[in-house]
Design a protein around this motif. Structure first.
Motif, PDB file in Angstrom:
ATOM      1  N   PRO A  86       0.811  -1.225   0.000  1.00 22.32           N
ATOM      2  CA  PRO A  86       0.000   0.000   0.000  1.00 22.32           C
ATOM      3  C   PRO A  86       0.845   1.277   0.000  1.00 22.32           C
ATOM      4  CG  PRO A  86      -0.916  -1.595   1.521  1.00 22.32           C
ATOM      5  CD  PRO A  86       0.418  -2.136   1.085  1.00 22.32           C
ATOM      6  N   THR A  87       1.954   1.252   0.733  1.00 24.25           N
ATOM      7  CA  THR A  87       2.837   2.430   0.753  1.00 24.25           C
ATOM      8  C   THR A  87       3.474   2.642  -0.613  1.00 24.25           C
ATOM      9  OG1 THR A  87       3.288   2.090   3.097  1.00 24.25           O
ATOM     10  CG2 THR A  87       4.828   3.479   1.885  1.00 24.25           C
ATOM     11  N   LEU A  88       3.931   1.559  -1.247  1.00 24.80           N
ATOM     12  CA  LEU A  88       4.521   1.685  -2.577  1.00 24.80           C
ATOM     13  C   LEU A  88       3.493   2.220  -3.574  1.00 24.80           C
ATOM     14  CD1 LEU A  88       6.587  -1.623  -2.665  1.00 24.80           C
ATOM     15  CD2 LEU A  88       7.488   0.708  -2.482  1.00 24.80           C
ATOM     16  N   ILE A  89       2.250   1.790  -3.451  1.00 24.74           N
ATOM     17  CA  ILE A  89       1.202   2.305  -4.341  1.00 24.74           C
ATOM     18  C   ILE A  89       1.022   3.798  -4.117  1.00 24.74           C
ATOM     19  CG2 ILE A  89      -1.275   2.219  -4.847  1.00 24.74           C
ATOM     20  CD1 ILE A  89      -1.115  -0.836  -4.303  1.00 24.74           C
ATOM     21  N   SER A  90       1.011   4.232  -2.864  1.00 24.75           N
ATOM     22  CA  SER A  90       0.851   5.672  -2.598  1.00 24.75           C
ATOM     23  C   SER A  90       2.035   6.477  -3.130  1.00 24.75           C
ATOM     24  CB  SER A  90       0.651   5.937  -1.106  1.00 24.75           C
ATOM     25  OG  SER A  90       1.850   5.735  -0.388  1.00 24.75           O
ATOM     26  N   LEU A  91       3.215   5.856  -3.233  1.00 20.67           N
ATOM     27  CA  LEU A  91       4.397   6.554  -3.753  1.00 20.67           C
ATOM     28  C   LEU A  91       4.346   6.741  -5.266  1.00 20.67           C
ATOM     29  CD1 LEU A  91       7.226   4.995  -1.571  1.00 20.67           C
ATOM     30  CD2 LEU A  91       6.274   7.306  -1.427  1.00 20.67           C
ATOM     31  N   LEU A  92       3.374   6.141  -5.928  1.00 21.67           N
ATOM     32  CA  LEU A  92       3.237   6.349  -7.376  1.00 21.67           C
ATOM     33  C   LEU A  92       2.911   7.807  -7.707  1.00 21.67           C
ATOM     34  CD1 LEU A  92       1.301   3.101  -8.393  1.00 21.67           C
ATOM     35  CD2 LEU A  92       3.720   3.636  -8.803  1.00 21.67           C
ATOM     36  N   ARG A  93       2.489   8.588  -6.726  1.00 26.73           N
ATOM     37  CA  ARG A  93       2.217  10.014  -6.973  1.00 26.73           C
ATOM     38  C   ARG A  93       3.453  10.884  -6.746  1.00 26.73           C
ATOM     39  NH1 ARG A  93      -1.730  10.016  -2.483  1.00 26.73           N
ATOM     40  NH2 ARG A  93      -0.402   9.719  -0.697  1.00 26.73           N
ATOM     41  N   ARG A  95       6.962  11.928  -7.836  1.00 26.84           N
ATOM     42  CA  ARG A  95       7.779  11.849  -9.053  1.00 26.84           C
ATOM     43  C   ARG A  95       9.178  11.315  -8.808  1.00 26.84           C
ATOM     44  NH1 ARG A  95       5.419  17.079 -11.903  1.00 26.84           N
ATOM     45  NH2 ARG A  95       3.845  15.975 -13.086  1.00 26.84           N
ATOM     46  N   ARG A  96       9.754  11.639  -7.663  1.00 21.86           N
ATOM     47  CA  ARG A  96      11.134  11.209  -7.416  1.00 21.86           C
ATOM     48  C   ARG A  96      11.226   9.731  -7.066  1.00 21.86           C
ATOM     49  NH1 ARG A  96      12.232  12.717  -1.367  1.00 21.86           N
ATOM     50  NH2 ARG A  96      10.063  12.562  -0.793  1.00 21.86           N
ATOM     51  N   LEU A  97      10.141   9.124  -6.571  1.00 24.64           N
ATOM     52  CA  LEU A  97      10.175   7.718  -6.154  1.00 24.64           C
ATOM     53  C   LEU A  97       9.276   6.811  -6.989  1.00 24.64           C
ATOM     54  CD1 LEU A  97      10.075   8.288  -2.292  1.00 24.64           C
ATOM     55  CD2 LEU A  97      12.064   7.716  -3.680  1.00 24.64           C
ATOM     56  N   LYS A  98       8.531   7.397  -7.903  1.00 29.78           N
ATOM     57  CA  LYS A  98       7.543   6.649  -8.681  1.00 29.78           C
ATOM     58  C   LYS A  98       8.139   5.454  -9.420  1.00 29.78           C
ATOM     59  CE  LYS A  98       4.039   7.695 -12.144  1.00 29.78           C
ATOM     60  NZ  LYS A  98       3.456   8.809 -12.896  1.00 29.78           N
ATOM     61  N   SER A  99       9.239   5.665 -10.083  1.00 30.32           N
ATOM     62  CA  SER A  99       9.853   4.602 -10.875  1.00 30.32           C
ATOM     63  C   SER A  99      10.300   3.439  -9.995  1.00 30.32           C
ATOM     64  CB  SER A  99      11.037   5.162 -11.661  1.00 30.32           C
ATOM     65  OG  SER A  99      11.660   4.147 -12.388  1.00 30.32           O
ATOM     66  N   SER A 100      10.948   3.726  -8.885  1.00 26.87           N
ATOM     67  CA  SER A 100      11.391   2.673  -7.970  1.00 26.87           C
ATOM     68  C   SER A 100      10.215   1.956  -7.329  1.00 26.87           C
ATOM     69  CB  SER A 100      12.288   3.248  -6.880  1.00 26.87           C
ATOM     70  OG  SER A 100      13.489   3.708  -7.430  1.00 26.87           O
ATOM     71  N   ILE A 127      -6.440  10.650  -7.149  1.00 22.87           N
ATOM     72  CA  ILE A 127      -6.615  10.382  -8.584  1.00 22.87           C
ATOM     73  C   ILE A 127      -5.281  10.179  -9.290  1.00 22.87           C
ATOM     74  CG2 ILE A 127      -6.726  12.807  -9.320  1.00 22.87           C
ATOM     75  CD1 ILE A 127      -8.743   9.810 -10.725  1.00 22.87           C
ATOM     76  N   TRP A 128      -4.233  10.864  -8.831  1.00 24.55           N
ATOM     77  CA  TRP A 128      -2.927  10.704  -9.487  1.00 24.55           C
ATOM     78  C   TRP A 128      -2.329   9.338  -9.199  1.00 24.55           C
ATOM     79  CZ3 TRP A 128      -2.256  13.612 -13.382  1.00 24.55           C
ATOM     80  CH2 TRP A 128      -2.866  14.866 -13.416  1.00 24.55           C
ATOM     81  N   VAL A 129      -2.628   8.784  -8.045  1.00 26.56           N
ATOM     82  CA  VAL A 129      -2.206   7.416  -7.750  1.00 26.56           C
ATOM     83  C   VAL A 129      -2.980   6.467  -8.662  1.00 26.56           C
ATOM     84  CG1 VAL A 129      -2.260   5.585  -6.003  1.00 26.56           C
ATOM     85  CG2 VAL A 129      -1.527   7.886  -5.365  1.00 26.56           C
ATOM     86  N   ARG A 130      -4.299   6.654  -8.732  1.00 32.83           N
ATOM     87  CA  ARG A 130      -5.131   5.785  -9.568  1.00 32.83           C
ATOM     88  C   ARG A 130      -4.679   5.825 -11.030  1.00 32.83           C
ATOM     89  NH1 ARG A 130     -10.982   7.133  -9.352  1.00 32.83           N
ATOM     90  NH2 ARG A 130     -11.233   5.044 -10.198  1.00 32.83           N
ATOM     91  N   ARG A 131      -4.298   6.998 -11.505  1.00 30.59           N
ATOM     92  CA  ARG A 131      -3.880   7.131 -12.903  1.00 30.59           C
ATOM     93  C   ARG A 131      -2.527   6.480 -13.178  1.00 30.59           C
ATOM     94  NH1 ARG A 131      -5.718  13.449 -13.608  1.00 30.59           N
ATOM     95  NH2 ARG A 131      -7.968  13.035 -13.863  1.00 30.59           N
ATOM     96  N   ALA A 132      -1.721   6.267 -12.150  1.00 27.36           N
ATOM     97  CA  ALA A 132      -0.411   5.621 -12.326  1.00 27.36           C
ATOM     98  C   ALA A 132      -0.498   4.097 -12.250  1.00 27.36           C
ATOM     99  CB  ALA A 132       0.561   6.143 -11.269  1.00 27.36           C
TER     100      ALA A 132
END
Length: 190
Positions: A86-93, A95-100, A127-132
């Motif tokens: 769940p934490t990794l999913i929230s990090l999809l918003r 930009r600096r950690l999204k790729s990792s 919504i930005w998490v959902r879109r990623a």
């Protein structure tokens, strides 16, 4: 000292270590950055899994180096511990950690799809998490991933629908053996 104490065979020592570490890690002042950077490194050498949850706030740390070190530790600990998903999913918003974060979610494989689906379909989620999420799901090539994407094609958010459609196309292009409901795609196109 707290890290050494955490390896004790006495539960009261372990509890004292955990309290001391929580206190140290909750200090968000700049003077405590070094302690917050060192903790994820030290955690790589502790066998007690319940200490891993202390990494979660560090993944969101305001200091990028602390967050990166926490991410490196999650990567080293492997994908078997689903406490981080769940934490990794929230990090999809972020930009600096999204790729990792995406890389670690994909490494979790099919077991992460249920949680990804939950966040994708939750209208209360950022919504930005959902879109990623769709492009993350598309990197886990299996029928369940295709089913999740196709089921999300009816979402009310146009940008999310576009990202789901693009992810569905990418998954199908790379893995044509995966099936999907052609009628649902056609009705959206019309």
């Amino acid at each position: 000292a707290a890290m050494v104490l955490s390896c004790s065979s006495h539960e009261e020592d372990v509890a004292a270590a955990e309290e001391a570490l929580k206190e140290l890690l909750s200090d968000t002042k700049d003077s405590a950055i070094q302690v917050r950077r060192e903790f994820p490194i030290a955690l790589r050498h502790i066998d007690r899994p319940h200490f891993r949850r202390l990494l979660i706030p560090l993944l969101h740390d305001s200091d990028p180096e602390v967050a990166w070190e926490a991410m490196r530790t999650v990567r080293r600990l492997g994908t078997a511990d689903f406490i981080f998903i769940p934490t990794l999913i929230s990090l999809l918003r972020d930009r600096r950690l999204k790729s990792s974060a995406r890389e670690l979610l994909v490494a979790s494989g099919e077991q992460a799809l249920g949680i990804l689906n939950h966040f994708l379909r939750d209208p209360e989620e950022d919504i930005w998490v959902r879109r990623a999420i769709p492009s993350t799901i598309a990197r886990i090539p299996c029928q369940q991933a295709m089913n999740i994407l196709v089921a999300a094609l009816g979402d009310a958010d146009g940008i999310l629908r576009f990202k789901v459609l693009a992810a569905t196309e990418r998954l199908h292009r790379g893995h044509s053996q995966l099936s999907y409901d052609h009628d649902q795609i056609e009705s959206l196109a019309l």
